[in-house]
Each structure stands twice: as C-alpha cells, then as structure tokens.
Motif scaffolding. Sequence first.
Motif, PDB file in Angstrom:
ATOM      1  N   LEU A  99     -22.079  21.795 -20.241  1.00 57.96           N
ATOM      2  CA  LEU A  99     -22.341  20.762 -21.245  1.00 57.96           C
ATOM      3  C   LEU A  99     -23.531  19.871 -20.900  1.00 57.96           C
ATOM      4  N   ARG A 100     -23.903  19.860 -19.624  1.00 59.73           N
ATOM      5  CA  ARG A 100     -25.012  19.027 -19.144  1.00 59.73           C
ATOM      6  C   ARG A 100     -24.822  17.558 -19.531  1.00 59.73           C
ATOM      7  N   MET A 101     -23.582  17.109 -19.290  1.00 53.12           N
ATOM      8  CA  MET A 101     -23.207  15.722 -19.557  1.00 53.12           C
ATOM      9  C   MET A 101     -22.455  15.199 -18.341  1.00 53.12           C
ATOM     10  N   TRP A 102     -22.580  13.885 -18.083  1.00 56.96           N
ATOM     11  CA  TRP A 102     -21.797  13.249 -17.037  1.00 56.96           C
ATOM     12  C   TRP A 102     -20.398  12.993 -17.583  1.00 56.96           C
ATOM     13  N   LEU A 103     -19.385  13.555 -16.918  1.00 55.58           N
ATOM     14  CA  LEU A 103     -18.004  13.475 -17.380  1.00 55.58           C
ATOM     15  C   LEU A 103     -17.063  13.207 -16.209  1.00 55.58           C
ATOM     16  N   GLN A 104     -15.817  12.851 -16.549  1.00 59.74           N
ATOM     17  CA  GLN A 104     -14.767  12.807 -15.546  1.00 59.74           C
ATOM     18  C   GLN A 104     -14.427  14.247 -15.167  1.00 59.74           C
ATOM     19  N   MET A 105     -13.709  14.416 -14.079  1.00 57.84           N
ATOM     20  CA  MET A 105     -13.304  15.744 -13.635  1.00 57.84           C
ATOM     21  C   MET A 105     -12.157  16.224 -14.533  1.00 57.84           C
ATOM     22  N   GLY A 106     -12.131  17.516 -14.840  1.00 55.51           N
ATOM     23  CA  GLY A 106     -11.018  18.008 -15.636  1.00 55.51           C
ATOM     24  C   GLY A 106     -11.239  19.406 -16.152  1.00 55.51           C
ATOM     25  N   GLY A 107     -10.198  19.929 -16.778  1.00 55.90           N
ATOM     26  CA  GLY A 107     -10.306  21.267 -17.335  1.00 55.90           C
ATOM     27  C   GLY A 107      -8.975  21.832 -17.783  1.00 55.90           C
ATOM     28  N   HIS A 108      -8.915  23.141 -17.772  1.00 53.61           N
ATOM     29  CA  HIS A 108      -7.776  23.869 -18.327  1.00 53.61           C
ATOM     30  C   HIS A 108      -6.578  23.880 -17.381  1.00 53.61           C
ATOM     31  N   CYS A 109      -5.421  23.893 -17.995  1.00 52.76           N
ATOM     32  CA  CYS A 109      -4.178  24.068 -17.237  1.00 52.76           C
ATOM     33  C   CYS A 109      -4.119  25.510 -16.734  1.00 52.76           C
TER      34      CYS A 109
END
Length: 175
Positions: A66-76
């Motif tokens: 995404l080339r964006m600054w984000l929190q950590m996270g993702g799929h279960c």
Amino acid sequence: MSLYDDAVLVLKDYEDQPELRQIYLDHLADHPDGLWKACQAGHITASALVIDPVGGRVLLTLHRKLRMWLQMGGHCEPGDATLAAAALREATEESGVSGLSLLPGGPVRLDRHPIPAPCHWHLDVQYAVVPPPDAVHAVSDESLDVRWFGYEEVPEVADDSVVRLLRATRARLAL
C-alpha cells in the motif's frame, strides 16, 4: 472456543461504534468463513498500534503493497486462538519487537475499509500494544520501513484511520 466464537464474543462486548459493530456481527452471521482471507465478501482482520506512552510515540510500518504508514496488522490465521492473539502476533511479526503487551480492555476501535479485488472489505478489529522499555524494532518482509513517530507527527504521515486509532488509544490510556 473457536476463533469464530471469540470474534463474536469480542464484538458483542465491544460497546463503541454500535452501527459498525453490528455490520461486523452481521457479516460473521452471514459468512461462517468471514474471518478468513478466502471470504471474498470481506473478512475480519486484526491489527495493533504499537504505542510508547512514556516516549509519546508510536511505531508504524510503511506497508510494502500500500506504500502507506500504518499500524501493524493483517489476516487471521488458523493457529490464532483469539482476535487479540492475532493482533499481537501481527504486531510482533511486523515490528520485530518481542515482549509486546496488549493494552487491557479489548479492542480500541473498529475500522472497515475497502480493498482491491477479489475481496471487497477488511473489517479490522484494532487493538493497542505497549513495547518493553528496551524495544528494538526491525523491518519485516511486509514492510519497506518501520519507524517511531511522535504523536504530533502521525497526522503528517498517516491517513485518518491511523489518526483515529491513535486518538482512541490515547483516550484509553488516560482512563
């Protein structure tokens, strides 16, 4: 208890954002596979904001795709026992920080956002985690960079969803 059952209980206990919470619960009721990436109608994801309240900063990842600054996270994943465990696993994997601790009180926010085909929606359940004092971070395969930002810097680098998550996390810490 299954991850599905945990997700339903977590969402039923979550008291904020009642309309969005109901969308999540309806999604799970309509899609028994609604926690998994394969569910093309959308799926529940888990994320965590790594926050250092003493230093007044957060650790964000520059997402590779995404080339964006984000929190950590993702799929279960099938090995995740709970949504909180999924968020903690993702935060640990993506930040490289071991010894993260979940902020008490369950999810901090919910955030529903569209994603490119073939899926339609990520229904993100957002937690917050606190690193140990000697935390050392590392860039994962999913990131281009991982960096600490002061609270006041977040609106300059991240989108509104991250700003809302930071605001809600700081409010939770003030309680």
